[in-house]
Design an enzyme around this catalytic site. Structure first.
Site, PDB file in Angstrom:
ATOM      1  N   ASP A  29       0.439  -1.466   0.175  1.00 46.44           N
ATOM      2  CA  ASP A  29       0.416  -0.038  -0.252  1.00 46.44           C
ATOM      3  C   ASP A  29       1.138   1.906   0.355  1.00 46.44           C
ATOM      4  OD1 ASP A  29      -2.153   1.092   0.409  1.00 46.44           O
ATOM      5  OD2 ASP A  29      -2.798   1.168   2.123  1.00 46.44           O
ATOM      6  N   GLY A  30       0.042   2.297  -0.068  1.00 48.27           N
ATOM      7  CA  GLY A  30       1.136   3.453  -0.142  1.00 48.27           C
ATOM      8  C   GLY A  30       1.879   4.340  -1.554  1.00 48.27           C
ATOM      9  N   GLY A  32      -0.749   5.501  -4.319  1.00 51.03           N
ATOM     10  CA  GLY A  32      -0.942   7.033  -4.437  1.00 51.03           C
ATOM     11  C   GLY A  32      -0.100   7.927  -4.235  1.00 51.03           C
ATOM     12  N   ARG A  42      -0.763   9.109 -10.006  1.00 53.59           N
ATOM     13  CA  ARG A  42      -0.870   7.682  -9.352  1.00 53.59           C
ATOM     14  C   ARG A  42      -0.619   6.886  -9.818  1.00 53.59           C
ATOM     15  NH1 ARG A  42      -4.293   7.927  -4.495  1.00 53.59           N
ATOM     16  NH2 ARG A  42      -4.975   5.242  -5.219  1.00 53.59           N
ATOM     17  N   HIS A  46       1.607   3.798  -9.009  1.00 52.88           N
ATOM     18  CA  HIS A  46       2.233   2.469  -9.658  1.00 52.88           C
ATOM     19  C   HIS A  46       3.373   1.673  -9.391  1.00 52.88           C
ATOM     20  CE1 HIS A  46      -1.691   2.066  -7.750  1.00 52.88           C
ATOM     21  NE2 HIS A  46      -2.128   2.697  -8.511  1.00 52.88           N
ATOM     22  N   SER A  74      -7.234  -5.407  -5.575  1.00 49.28           N
ATOM     23  CA  SER A  74      -8.434  -6.207  -4.493  1.00 49.28           C
ATOM     24  C   SER A  74     -10.059  -5.823  -5.447  1.00 49.28           C
ATOM     25  CB  SER A  74      -8.232  -5.672  -3.761  1.00 49.28           C
ATOM     26  OG  SER A  74      -9.233  -4.782  -3.664  1.00 49.28           O
ATOM     27  N   GLU A  76     -12.027  -4.500  -4.866  1.00 51.94           N
ATOM     28  CA  GLU A  76     -12.739  -3.507  -4.346  1.00 51.94           C
ATOM     29  C   GLU A  76     -12.431  -2.457  -5.218  1.00 51.94           C
ATOM     30  OE1 GLU A  76     -11.849  -6.032  -1.882  1.00 51.94           O
ATOM     31  OE2 GLU A  76     -13.931  -5.877  -1.362  1.00 51.94           O
ATOM     32  N   ASN A  77     -10.986  -2.772  -5.506  1.00 53.01           N
ATOM     33  CA  ASN A  77      -9.864  -1.883  -6.207  1.00 53.01           C
ATOM     34  C   ASN A  77     -10.709  -1.557  -7.428  1.00 53.01           C
ATOM     35  OD1 ASN A  77      -6.674  -2.800  -5.576  1.00 53.01           O
ATOM     36  ND2 ASN A  77      -8.165  -0.523  -4.964  1.00 53.01           N
ATOM     37  N   ARG A 203      -5.620  -2.006   9.129  1.00 57.46           N
ATOM     38  CA  ARG A 203      -6.180  -2.774   8.698  1.00 57.46           C
ATOM     39  C   ARG A 203      -6.294  -3.605   7.485  1.00 57.46           C
ATOM     40  NH1 ARG A 203      -8.114   2.420   6.614  1.00 57.46           N
ATOM     41  NH2 ARG A 203      -6.988   3.184   4.606  1.00 57.46           N
ATOM     42  N   SER A 205      -8.247  -4.999   5.081  1.00 55.69           N
ATOM     43  CA  SER A 205      -9.005  -4.632   3.518  1.00 55.69           C
ATOM     44  C   SER A 205      -8.801  -6.474   2.314  1.00 55.69           C
ATOM     45  CB  SER A 205      -7.689  -4.357   2.589  1.00 55.69           C
ATOM     46  OG  SER A 205      -7.374  -2.180   3.644  1.00 55.69           O
TER      47      SER A 205
END
Ligand code: IPE
Ligand code: IPE
Ligand code: MG
Length: 261
Positions: A29-30, A32, A42, A46, A74, A76-77, A203, A205
């Site tokens: 993560d991180g 962005g 962003r 990546h 994910s 959710e992404n 978290r 996620s």
């Protein structure tokens, strides 16, 4: 010069080999925030993050880590802007193509966990190609979690079990943890010992919800594109000092044997 059968010295000589995690899972993560801090789009975060993937693979191998699972995209992404999703998908294809031959040469086996149907076909083809190309190698396994969601994985396992009950292969009263676990995406891969999350969020996620039930958790504030071999070593040293109890009591012999942390 080392003779061929002599093991190379460990890059972490202060950590006994039995305290090296067999399986490390990472929530990368991180990206962005890394880009934002530099005034970059962003997608550049990546791209920079993809370089850390290579650094971690290279760093894990001489330590004897057998499995690495990297949370790359994910389910959710998909709620992110189309531009960012397109950049991530393109990066995935480019990464598979660029790394394929070196992964084969280094003996790193690639596996993919996640919903295969839901990915654009060029991405699916690129992932399946690198899976096939590395299927025969015997070195460490790199598991890419792409279009992955922990809850969906458990729902899928439940559905598969229900089908086996319907067809009479399984009796519902016999269902146990082993039967559920054997219907997850990669049932042959042991559960992660260590879960690392970069960029400071506390978290999980929706990552490997079933498999991390007893993983040790290490959260670092380092953003994923800045994550280097030294951060991996810090995470492993942290893990090596943990007392894993699995609901039991500490083993007094084990604690007296352990180096002071
Ligand atoms: C992780 O970095 C990469 C993916 C989720 C694909 P983020 O893109 O979530 O980075 P932040 O959290 O916005 O900094
Ligand atoms: C988790 O990061 C997913 C990946 C690293 C691929 P997110 O940035 O999507 O997670 P949240 O939204 O902060 O929980
Ligand atoms: Mg994030």
């Amino acid at each position: 010069m080392h003779r061929s059968r002599e093991p190379l010295p460990s890059p972490l000589p202060d950590v006994p080999w039995e305290r090296i995690p067999r399986h490390i899972a990472i929530i990368m993560d991180g990206n962005g925030r890394w880009a934002q801090a530099r005034g970059l789009p962003r997608s550049e975060g990546h791209r920079a993050g993809a370089k850390s993937v290579r650094a971690v693979i290279t760093a894990c191998k001489p330590l004897g880590v057998r499995f690495m699972t990297l949370y790359s995209f994910s389910a959710e992404n998909w709620t992110r802007p189309k531009e960012e999703i397109d950049a991530l998908m393109e990066l995935c294809v480019l990464y598979c193509r660029a790394e394929r031959d070196s992964l084969v040469a280094e003996g790193i086996r690639v596996r993919w966990i996640g919903d295969r149907e839901g990915l654009p076909s060029p991405v699916r083809d690129a992932l399946e190609d690198v899976e096939q190309a590395t299927a025969h190698v015997t070195g460490p396994t790199l598991v890419l979690a792409i279009n992955y969601a922990g809850r969906s994985e458990i729902v899928r396992a439940a559905r598969l079990l229900a089908q086996d009950v319907e067809s009479g292969l399984v009796c519902s009263s016999e269902i146990d943890e082993r039967m559920v676990a054997s219907r997850l995406f990669a049932p042959d891969i042991p559960d992660p010992d260590l879960l690392v999350r970069t960029a400071g969020e506390m978290r999980v996620s929706n990552f490997l919800l079933w498999q991390i039930s007893y993983a040790e958790i290490h959260v670092t504030r380092t953003l994923w594109p800045d994550f280097a071999e030294s951060d991996l070593h810090t995470a492993i040293r942290d893990y090596a000092c943990r007392q894993r109890k699995f609901g039991g009591l500490p083993d007094p012999l084990a604690s007296s044997r352990r180096e002071p942390c």
